[in-house]
Write a protein that holds these residues in place. Structure first.
Motif, PDB file in Angstrom:
ATOM      1  N   ALA A  39     -94.383 -24.845 -60.407  1.00 25.13           N
ATOM      2  CA  ALA A  39     -93.751 -24.027 -59.298  1.00 25.13           C
ATOM      3  C   ALA A  39     -93.398 -25.039 -58.109  1.00 25.13           C
ATOM      4  O   ALA A  39     -92.176 -25.068 -57.434  1.00 25.13           O
ATOM      5  CB  ALA A  39     -94.472 -22.799 -58.599  1.00 25.13           C
ATOM      6  N   TYR A  47     -99.121 -19.185 -54.430  1.00 24.55           N
ATOM      7  CA  TYR A  47     -98.924 -19.301 -55.810  1.00 24.55           C
ATOM      8  C   TYR A  47    -100.198 -18.422 -56.582  1.00 24.55           C
ATOM      9  O   TYR A  47    -100.239 -18.067 -57.635  1.00 24.55           O
ATOM     10  CB  TYR A  47     -98.782 -20.783 -56.253  1.00 24.55           C
ATOM     11  CG  TYR A  47     -97.550 -21.294 -55.870  1.00 24.55           C
ATOM     12  CD1 TYR A  47     -96.351 -20.629 -56.190  1.00 24.55           C
ATOM     13  CD2 TYR A  47     -97.477 -22.687 -55.237  1.00 24.55           C
ATOM     14  CE1 TYR A  47     -94.962 -21.302 -55.577  1.00 24.55           C
ATOM     15  CE2 TYR A  47     -96.392 -23.000 -54.680  1.00 24.55           C
ATOM     16  CZ  TYR A  47     -95.022 -22.592 -55.086  1.00 24.55           C
ATOM     17  OH  TYR A  47     -94.036 -23.116 -54.681  1.00 24.55           O
ATOM     18  N   ILE A  72     -89.286 -16.342 -61.618  1.00 21.93           N
ATOM     19  CA  ILE A  72     -88.635 -17.243 -60.977  1.00 21.93           C
ATOM     20  C   ILE A  72     -87.262 -16.285 -60.526  1.00 21.93           C
ATOM     21  O   ILE A  72     -86.449 -16.498 -59.618  1.00 21.93           O
ATOM     22  CB  ILE A  72     -88.032 -18.360 -61.832  1.00 21.93           C
ATOM     23  CG1 ILE A  72     -89.286 -19.028 -61.851  1.00 21.93           C
ATOM     24  CG2 ILE A  72     -87.044 -19.145 -61.136  1.00 21.93           C
ATOM     25  CD1 ILE A  72     -89.235 -20.447 -62.902  1.00 21.93           C
TER      26      ILE A  72
END
Length: 208
Positions: A154, A167, A191
């Motif tokens: 990420a 995260y 995403i």
């Protein structure tokens, strides 16, 4: 904005009438257009003061899409303000200059946000690129990545440029079966959600 245009133009018209000044056809026509544009601006700004004119907003969304964006409204304010400014009376000159200044600020901010949005959209990796990066961090080639791999993945996508992301907190939401690892399809859904939130935020700045 619109309220001030209407009130100042009406007051200006009345003052000119009382003072016995020359009120020619051009003055009357420009005053009427100023009132009309002022009322239109009031309709556009209405949602901020709970004046929700649905028919107007529907028409704008379908046929006058330029007014959905901040820069488009800025251009319109520049035009409407210059029209009021052209009346030449002290009150119209002052308020017309104010409306033009407001329009210039909105147009500039709108163009800046539009440019930022374009740059960030162009920076978003395409689907194949995202999958390639996922495969890169999937070191054991089992089609899944762990929390540590997900964090590196990420960060590599630069999603922090769009919004602040924790995260470690996001991972359990992606890991539907709570087995400590996520597949590409699960990550892709996440995403897409991040990008959707980003687009919604940028659209708010564009349209306000």
């Amino acid at each position: 904005g619109g309220v001030g245009m209407v009130l100042s133009s009406i007051a200006d018209f009345q003052l000119s009438w009382i003072a016995g000044g020359v009120i020619n056809a051009d003055f009357v026509m420009i005053s009427i257009y100023t009132w009309m544009f002022g009322l239109f601006i009031m309709g556009l700004e209405g949602r901020s003061v709970l004046l929700d004119i649905r028919s107007l907003h529907t028409t704008v969304s379908n046929y006058m899409k330029i007014f959905r964006f901040m820069w488009g409204r800025g251009l319109f304010l520049l035009f409407a303000g210059s029209l009021q400014f052209s009346l030449g009376t002290p009150l119209s000159v002052v308020y017309g200059a104010f409306v033009m200044s407001l329009g210039a600020v909105l147009f500039s901010c709108g163009m800046i946000f539009k440019t930022i949005l374009k740059i960030r959209i162009e920076a978003i990796p395409k689907h194949n690129e995202i999958e390639t990066q996922f495969d890169f961090f999937d070191t054991d080639r089992d089609g899944f990545i762990t929390l540590e791999q997900f964090r590196d993945f990420a960060i590599n996508l630069k999603l922090q440029d769009f919004e602040e992301l924790d995260y470690d907190a996001e991972f359990p939401n992606i890991d539907a079966d709570s087995d400590g690892k996520v597949s590409f399809s699960e990550v892709k859904i996440w995403i897409d959600a991040v990008h959707y939130r980003k687009d919604s935020i940028m659209a708010m700045f564009e349209k306000v």
